[in-house]
Each structure stands twice: as C-alpha cells, then as structure tokens.
Motif scaffolding. Sequence first.
Motif, PDB file in Angstrom:
ATOM      1  N   LYS A 262      18.248  -2.819  -6.070  1.00 53.63           N
ATOM      2  CA  LYS A 262      17.089  -2.021  -5.660  1.00 53.63           C
ATOM      3  C   LYS A 262      15.970  -2.068  -6.693  1.00 53.63           C
ATOM      4  O   LYS A 262      14.787  -2.073  -6.335  1.00 53.63           O
ATOM      5  CB  LYS A 262      17.516  -0.571  -5.406  1.00 53.63           C
ATOM      6  CG  LYS A 262      18.459  -0.393  -4.217  1.00 53.63           C
ATOM      7  CD  LYS A 262      17.794  -0.818  -2.913  1.00 53.63           C
ATOM      8  CE  LYS A 262      18.707  -0.585  -1.724  1.00 53.63           C
ATOM      9  NZ  LYS A 262      18.122  -1.086  -0.445  1.00 53.63           N
ATOM     10  N   ASN A 263      16.338  -2.111  -7.975  1.00 58.48           N
ATOM     11  CA  ASN A 263      15.281  -2.151  -8.986  1.00 58.48           C
ATOM     12  C   ASN A 263      14.540  -3.482  -8.962  1.00 58.48           C
ATOM     13  O   ASN A 263      13.339  -3.551  -9.213  1.00 58.48           O
ATOM     14  CB  ASN A 263      15.841  -1.865 -10.384  1.00 58.48           C
ATOM     15  CG  ASN A 263      16.835  -2.905 -10.854  1.00 58.48           C
ATOM     16  OD1 ASN A 263      17.649  -3.386 -10.065  1.00 58.48           O
ATOM     17  ND2 ASN A 263      16.807  -3.246 -12.135  1.00 58.48           N
ATOM     18  N   ALA A 266      12.119  -3.289  -5.993  1.00 65.53           N
ATOM     19  CA  ALA A 266      10.946  -2.493  -6.363  1.00 65.53           C
ATOM     20  C   ALA A 266      10.024  -3.295  -7.272  1.00 65.53           C
ATOM     21  O   ALA A 266       8.787  -3.242  -7.146  1.00 65.53           O
ATOM     22  CB  ALA A 266      11.382  -1.204  -7.055  1.00 65.53           C
ATOM     23  N   ARG A 269       7.924  -5.792  -5.281  1.00 62.42           N
ATOM     24  CA  ARG A 269       6.789  -5.151  -4.613  1.00 62.42           C
ATOM     25  C   ARG A 269       5.669  -4.848  -5.602  1.00 62.42           C
ATOM     26  O   ARG A 269       4.483  -5.064  -5.311  1.00 62.42           O
ATOM     27  CB  ARG A 269       7.254  -3.860  -3.919  1.00 62.42           C
ATOM     28  CG  ARG A 269       8.144  -4.097  -2.702  1.00 62.42           C
ATOM     29  CD  ARG A 269       8.360  -2.823  -1.922  1.00 62.42           C
ATOM     30  NE  ARG A 269       9.169  -1.851  -2.649  1.00 62.42           N
ATOM     31  CZ  ARG A 269      10.497  -1.773  -2.563  1.00 62.42           C
ATOM     32  NH1 ARG A 269      11.168  -2.599  -1.769  1.00 62.42           N
ATOM     33  NH2 ARG A 269      11.164  -0.860  -3.249  1.00 62.42           N
ATOM     34  N   THR A 270       6.037  -4.354  -6.782  1.00 60.54           N
ATOM     35  CA  THR A 270       5.028  -4.003  -7.786  1.00 60.54           C
ATOM     36  C   THR A 270       4.327  -5.243  -8.328  1.00 60.54           C
ATOM     37  O   THR A 270       3.094  -5.264  -8.471  1.00 60.54           O
ATOM     38  CB  THR A 270       5.694  -3.232  -8.938  1.00 60.54           C
ATOM     39  OG1 THR A 270       6.317  -2.053  -8.428  1.00 60.54           O
ATOM     40  CG2 THR A 270       4.673  -2.827  -9.989  1.00 60.54           C
TER      41      THR A 270
END
Length: 369
Positions: A262-263, A266, A269-270
């Motif tokens: 999940k990290n 994320a 996306r960033t």
Amino acid sequence: MDRRSFIKNASLGGLGAAAASALASPAIAQSNPKISWRLTSSFPKGLDTIYGGAEVFAKHISEATDGNFEIQVFAANEIVPGLQAADAVSAGTVEACHTVAYYYWGKDPTWALPSAVPFALNARGMNAWHYHGGGIDLINEFFAGQNLVVYPGGNTGVQMGGWFRKEINTVADLQGLKFRIGGFAGAIVAKLGVIPQQIAGGEIYQALEKGTIDAAEWVGPYDDEKLGFQKVAPYYYYPGFWEGGPTVHLMFNKAKFDELPKNYQALVRTAAQATDANMLQKYDHLNPTAIKKLVANGAKLRPYSPEILTACFEAAEATYAEMEAKNESFKKIWSSIKAFRKDYFLWLQVAEYTNDTFMMQLQRGGKLG
C-alpha cells in the motif's frame, strides 16, 4: 546502583535494543521490498520535456525507497513502438508506460477523453477535473476493463494549432487540406473537408518540404522549434483547440499495481502527481523563449479565424452527441467533463481572464520591463 548491577542492567538493555533492531529491520524490508519494473515511453529521448517526464517519475520512486523500487525507462521503439505502449502494459509485457491515452482512441473513443478532445478543458481545468472532479476514479473504472491503472503524469498546456504552407482564413480554405493531425481531432476536422494524415514525428519535416502534406501539428514552440518547421511551412496557427490541456498518463498493469504494498501504491500516486506538475511547469518556462526564437527565424503567427473555430466547435459537439448516443462509457465520462467545463469557464471569466488580459495589455505596451 553498584557496578555489578549497572553492568547487568546495561547488558539487558543492550539485548533489548538489539532485539528491537532485529524486529524493526524485517518490518522495514517488508514495507520497502526490492521491486524492479520496466516502463516503456511513447516518446523519443530527444523530447526532453515529454520523454523526460518518465525519468522524473522513476527518479522520485527510487529516491523515496532508497533504491528498493526501481523503474527502468525505455524510449519508444526500444521495447515496443510508441503507439503500442498501452497494449504492452495491458498484456503484461512491461509493468508501466508513459503515453497519451488519445493515441488509442481507435479502440474506443472513450480513451481520448482523459487526455484531450477538441474544445474541452485547459491544463488547469483537466487537473481540477482529474484530482477533484472525480476524473481519476471515472477513468480508472473504464481502464480497469483494459487491465490498467492510470494516473495523470504530465501536461503540455494548450498546444499550437499547426504549421501551414499557406494561409487559411475561412472554412473553404480547409477543403482538401492534407493535415498531419492526431486521430480523434482528425475525425472532427474531416467533417469540414480536411484530409487527416497520420505521420510519425520524425517524418513530418520531409513530408512538408516535399508537399506530401499541406500542414502539420506537433506540440508547441519548444518542441516545434527543434524540428525547424518554419523553413518549409511558415504559417504558425493558434490555438490548438483540439488540445487545450492534453494530459500525458502513467499507465500500470493492474495486476502488478495491485500486488504493490500500500505504501508503494501511495508513492506511485504521489510521484505521478509531482511529475504531472513538473512537466507543465517546464513547458511554461521554456515556451516563451522558444516562441520568440521561432518568430525571429521566420515563423508567421496567425490566429484561427472565428469562422473556423466556430465551425470546428459545432462539428465537435455533433460528434460528441453521436458518440454519447451509442457509447455508455463515453457518455459517462464526457458528461462529467461537460458539467465541469460549463462552470469552470464561467469562473475563469471573473478573475483569471480579467487579470491576465490586463497584464497582456501591459506587456503589449512595453510596461513589464
């Protein structure tokens, strides 16, 4: 505390710290596993702005994970041709690509909507719709059916309207015009008598020089200036109404993306959003100098006439209505963009347009230094 007790307690404390360290290391390793991906670009290395966006993205990912998540970037044709990048990702040949979704509109016109279609939104509008208007969720609902996860990864800003060997002032001047123009926009201008041509970027100059085509659009001043179009087609028209804010996308194989921690998801996306902003900022920095160089070297700037713009707008709206009637995916996404477009341009008239217009008047009057 006596010496013996101190040593005993200190030793226990040391063991406790060592145990904590031993526990922490695997946890970090698990959260930042070693992953190596390949990304194929739709662009040649010579386009440092667009191709460079993929390199910016890969650098962000690597630096944020201490090199544990590496993405190797390949230029168009190094793994697959540029216009097959999304297909390669969907099939799992590579994990990711950096491309423009409208390249694949022949599969389904819905592909064009997240990037740019005639008379849609400018770059800021596209970003507002993507990030806050539900656009990213809507397009990923569509692209899930293609085994893709997709995020904005760049924008050129409004493009120029093309290089022409002769002036065009009326709709009649478009009749029979052989124009190198992107696929979806080509379908629109074809309604007005234009003969759209699909020609690779590296072949455009020669086609213009020989008269094989009458006109060609590419990107904008910075990229166009490298190709020397003004030598063989001096009339440089604006605006590129079919690409008011063309979004370049980072596309990921859905199965591979879903496997990421999940990290890492994320972070993707960033880093994509950072890449998106960086590309537009770079073009905004480079284009002002480039347009002056082009004019100094013979480019003749010309605006499209209101007659041509109006006719093209009406042709576009008729085309959208036809597509909405027979394509539910197109209708769902285009309806969202249309609703936002109406209010967005209302707002721009209030402060943005007024401020910019006054500043342009100052510039024309030589008062900005």
